[in-house]
Scaffold this motif. Structure first.
Motif, PDB file in Angstrom:
ATOM      1  N   PRO A   1     -11.137   9.127  -4.719  1.00  0.00           N
ATOM      2  CA  PRO A   1     -10.713   9.752  -5.975  1.00  0.00           C
ATOM      3  C   PRO A   1      -9.861  11.010  -5.791  1.00  0.00           C
ATOM      4  O   PRO A   1      -9.217  11.456  -6.716  1.00  0.00           O
ATOM      5  N   ASP A   2      -9.863  11.591  -4.577  1.00  0.00           N
ATOM      6  CA  ASP A   2      -9.194  12.886  -4.409  1.00  0.00           C
ATOM      7  C   ASP A   2      -7.859  12.779  -3.701  1.00  0.00           C
ATOM      8  O   ASP A   2      -7.400  13.735  -3.076  1.00  0.00           O
ATOM      9  N   ASN A   3      -7.240  11.598  -3.738  1.00  0.00           N
ATOM     10  CA  ASN A   3      -6.017  11.455  -2.945  1.00  0.00           C
ATOM     11  C   ASN A   3      -4.746  11.482  -3.788  1.00  0.00           C
ATOM     12  O   ASN A   3      -3.684  11.112  -3.302  1.00  0.00           O
ATOM     13  N   SER A   4      -4.832  11.939  -5.044  1.00  0.00           N
ATOM     14  CA  SER A   4      -3.640  11.828  -5.903  1.00  0.00           C
ATOM     15  C   SER A   4      -2.480  12.677  -5.374  1.00  0.00           C
ATOM     16  O   SER A   4      -1.323  12.308  -5.547  1.00  0.00           O
ATOM     17  N   ARG A   5      -2.771  13.782  -4.699  1.00  0.00           N
ATOM     18  CA  ARG A   5      -1.670  14.578  -4.162  1.00  0.00           C
ATOM     19  C   ARG A   5      -0.986  13.835  -3.003  1.00  0.00           C
ATOM     20  O   ARG A   5       0.237  13.865  -2.881  1.00  0.00           O
ATOM     21  N   ASP A   6      -1.771  13.138  -2.172  1.00  0.00           N
ATOM     22  CA  ASP A   6      -1.161  12.341  -1.094  1.00  0.00           C
ATOM     23  C   ASP A   6      -0.313  11.218  -1.697  1.00  0.00           C
ATOM     24  O   ASP A   6       0.791  10.936  -1.235  1.00  0.00           O
ATOM     25  N   LEU A   7      -0.850  10.584  -2.736  1.00  0.00           N
ATOM     26  CA  LEU A   7      -0.098   9.504  -3.386  1.00  0.00           C
ATOM     27  C   LEU A   7       1.172  10.071  -4.026  1.00  0.00           C
ATOM     28  O   LEU A   7       2.248   9.469  -3.935  1.00  0.00           O
ATOM     29  N   GLY A   8       1.038  11.222  -4.678  1.00  0.00           N
ATOM     30  CA  GLY A   8       2.197  11.860  -5.326  1.00  0.00           C
ATOM     31  C   GLY A   8       3.291  12.176  -4.316  1.00  0.00           C
ATOM     32  O   GLY A   8       4.472  11.925  -4.561  1.00  0.00           O
ATOM     33  N   ARG A   9       2.882  12.681  -3.147  1.00  0.00           N
ATOM     34  CA  ARG A   9       3.869  13.016  -2.109  1.00  0.00           C
ATOM     35  C   ARG A   9       4.584  11.753  -1.649  1.00  0.00           C
ATOM     36  O   ARG A   9       5.807  11.721  -1.505  1.00  0.00           O
ATOM     37  N   ALA A  10       3.814  10.680  -1.467  1.00  0.00           N
ATOM     38  CA  ALA A  10       4.423   9.418  -1.034  1.00  0.00           C
ATOM     39  C   ALA A  10       5.376   8.895  -2.113  1.00  0.00           C
ATOM     40  O   ALA A  10       6.472   8.411  -1.812  1.00  0.00           O
ATOM     41  N   LEU A  11       4.998   9.034  -3.366  1.00  0.00           N
ATOM     42  CA  LEU A  11       5.840   8.531  -4.463  1.00  0.00           C
ATOM     43  C   LEU A  11       7.118   9.349  -4.592  1.00  0.00           C
ATOM     44  O   LEU A  11       8.162   8.825  -5.014  1.00  0.00           O
ATOM     45  N   LEU A  12       7.059  10.606  -4.238  1.00  0.00           N
ATOM     46  CA  LEU A  12       8.283  11.414  -4.288  1.00  0.00           C
ATOM     47  C   LEU A  12       9.269  10.961  -3.208  1.00  0.00           C
ATOM     48  O   LEU A  12      10.477  11.155  -3.334  1.00  0.00           O
ATOM     49  N   ARG A  13       8.730  10.332  -2.135  1.00  0.00           N
ATOM     50  CA  ARG A  13       9.614   9.856  -1.061  1.00  0.00           C
ATOM     51  C   ARG A  13      10.208   8.486  -1.383  1.00  0.00           C
ATOM     52  O   ARG A  13      11.281   8.152  -0.929  1.00  0.00           O
ATOM     53  N   GLY A  14       9.501   7.677  -2.214  1.00  0.00           N
ATOM     54  CA  GLY A  14      10.025   6.338  -2.523  1.00  0.00           C
ATOM     55  C   GLY A  14       8.931   5.458  -3.091  1.00  0.00           C
ATOM     56  O   GLY A  14       7.811   5.912  -3.340  1.00  0.00           O
TER      57      GLY A  14
END
Ligand SMILES: Cc1cc2nc3c(=O)[nH]c(=O)nc-3n(C[C@H](O)[C@H](O)[C@H](O)COP(=O)(O)OP(=O)(O)OC[C@H]3O[C@@H](n4cnc5c(N)ncnc54)[C@H](O)[C@@H]3O)c2cc1C
Length: 529
Positions: A256-269
């Motif tokens: 549940p606490d990985n939204s910042r990691d997911l957000g960073r990945a989404l900013l890359r592509g």
């Protein structure tokens, strides 16, 4: 809404605006106190609200002193020092006593030992049960009847509300001795599951009447969903693997606490996911635990346990954030006389602090705060009488009473412009003063356009008001996030990464045209149990 339009008028002791989880519990509690109750919902009470399409788990801990203390300490530890153990204990107790009373309306399952399971309910059946319970208590339900504005007496107390009956195409007015706002959190029309009605209308109405907010910086919770869908139920992603567009597996820990990691990945592509780690027994039960989740994959033509599918993050604002209307006592009263708030429209900092209450606490809060507000509103209405003959003015302004004709934007254009300033991860998930200030400048201009330009007639008032609320919510969010110059809980400032011990205080925000934030003078005391 035009003044000359003929509409329907009602009177009640208590008016409840919003018929989701908290509003229905509030209605039942007020009726049990002997109050006459009207409940108005924007949608159809029994299917609307974010709990209806979900599977709300509650904070369910037996009344054993050690177990309860441990449960509270676990949640307190992630609250950023802003929760209150006594309030946490109260909702644990209220949840434990309340859910079994729903048994005549809801078929609680039993485990393999024959023990009834109360903790997690199936959303559609839960809300259907609540509608039946509300009906059996003699509550009048106005479905498809969004409230647009509050009515306020000369002494500042709230006297009722006005809105539209969408299917009858006419206005409604309810005069009441007390009003409870139960309009849910705001989610910026981000396509959050069940959240399209959660535009912040209640926040806007309350602010116009003089209410204050607390904790609106804790309004940037994001949930994973398959791209181009609204399916933000997240349990399955505990078993996720993530991949980039080239199929390379990414080092992102599921949970549940990985939204910042997911957000960073989404900013890359583009980001892809596969659920092949889900154990066989859970796969087999998925369609019973979360029946609408496999449906989405079926429609996409995806086998989520074999195929990689594209994912995104959906902004939840204050739904699984924790800020909302400031409440000033254990009855969930706001600082405006005669106005109460419960569920997600109220701040949940008391019970969850700076962390999200999703998964357990939010439902328990909705059920508890609803009943506390319902009882108190009924008592107040009885004490003060209905004061029906007293004059009261309609308080709604933005989106209802245009002050000029600056920019002629439609409600949907206004919502889209506001979304551009609040949904992107680099503006709201990864917060920086410079980006938020720039967004605020653009939102100020948009707010002027809202006040001056929207000239709705008839049913058009609903969309106009929603657009005004979305802009107001986006402004409050950035204003509060700018004011808290540190990182605490879900509010992470890239430019102020540490926690400032002296800021273990609640951040109060007030005002509509010139919102101002200040920290409470006292630090939140560390109440012991
Ligand atoms: C996908 C998902 C899963 C979740 N799972 C959990 C969980 O497992 N455990 C947990 O604790 N929490 C969970 N939550 C959170 C929980 O569902 C909410 O905290 C709870 O539903 C809040 O209840 P509420 O009545 O305050 O708001 P809502 O349930 O959102 O109801 C708000 C109601 O107000 C109405 N409304 C809005 N504006 C107006 C208006 N102008 N006039 C009249 N009516 C209006 C809406 O139509 C709606 O019916 C989840 C949330 C989501 C999105």
């Amino acid at each position: 809404m035009t003044a000359v339009e003929a509409g329907e008028s009602f009177q009640a002791d208590v008016l409840i605006i919003g018929g989701g989880l908290s509003g229905t519990w509030a209605a039942v509690a007020a009726a049990r106190e002997g109050a006459s109750v009207i409940l108005a919902d924007k949608g159809y009470c029994g299917t609307s609200g974010v709990a209806a399409p979900a599977g709300p788990g509650h904070w369910w801990v037996p009344p054993d002193a050690d177990l309860r203390a441990q449960a509270i300490e676990r949640k307190y530890a992630i609250s950023g020092g802003l929760a209150d153990r006594e309030w946490m204990a109260q909702i644990l107790d209220c949840t434990w006593r309340t859910l079994p009373t729903l048994a005549p309306y809801y078929d609680f399952p039993k485990d393999e030992h024959g023990v009834t399971q109360f903790r997690a309910l199936r959303g559609p059946e839960y809300l259907r049960a609540m509608r039946a319970l509300v009906g059996d208590h003699g509550v009048i339900i106005l479905d498809h009847s969004p409230a647009l504005e509050l009515l306020q007496r000369a002494d500042g107390s709230i006297a009722g509300a006005r809105g539209r009956r969408r299917q009858l195409h006419r206005p409604w007015t309810v005069r009441a001795g007390a009003v409870i706002l139960a309009t849910g959190g705001y989610a910026f029309k981000s396509r959050l599951l069940g959240g399209q009605n959660n535009t912040g209308d209640g926040h806007l109405m309350a602010a116009e009447a003089g209410a204050e907010f607390s904790g609106l910086e804790f309004s940037n919770f994001y949930s994973i969903a398959p791209k181009r869908t609204t399916m933000t139920r997240t349990m399955s992603y505990a078993f996720a693997r993530y991949f980039d567009a080239d199929g390379r597996e990414l080092d992102i820990v599921p949970g549940p606490d990985n939204s910042r990691d997911l957000g960073r990945a989404l900013l890359r592509g583009p980001l892809f996911c596969r659920l092949d780690r889900m154990p066989g027994d859970i796969r087999a039960r998925l369609s019973r635990i979360s029946p609408n989740v496999p449906l989405v994959f079926d429609r996409l033509g995806v086998d989520p346990f074999v195929d990689r599918f594209e994912v995104t993050l959906t902004a939840e604002g204050t739904v699984r954030g924790s800020g909302g209307l400031r409440i000033v006592d254990e009855n969930c009263a706001t600082c405006v006389s005669g106005l109460f708030a419960c569920g997600d429209v109220a701040t949940r900092e008391w019970v969850t602090g700076a962390a999200s209450g999703g998964g357990a606490i939010n439902s328990s809060w909705a059920l508890s705060s609803g009943q506390w507000a319902g009882r108190a509103a009924a008592k107040l209405a009885k004490r003060s009488g209905r004061r029906a003959a007293e004059a009261a003015r309609a308080t709604g302004r933005a989106g209802l009473c245009p002050t000029g004709r600056a920019r002629d934007l439609s409600p949907s254009e206004i919502v889209r412009e506001a979304q551009r300033e609040i949904l992107p991860y680099d503006k709201n998930l990864f917060r920086r003063a410079a980006t938020m200030s720039a967004s605020l400048t653009r939102l100020e201009r948009l707010w002027d356009a809202v006040k001056e330009g929207l000239a709705p007639a008839g049913d058009g008032a609903v969309a106009a008001r929603e657009a005004a609320a979305v802009v107001a919510a986006a402004r409050w969010t950035h204003e509060a996030a700018l004011a808290r110059g540190e990182s605490r809980g879900m509010h992470v400032r890239e430019d102020a990464p540490g926690q400032v011990p002296d800021l273990a205080r609640r951040l109060i925000l007030a005002g509509l045209d010139a919102p101002r934030a200040h920290f409470e003078a006292e630090r939140v005391p560390e109440t012991a149990l």
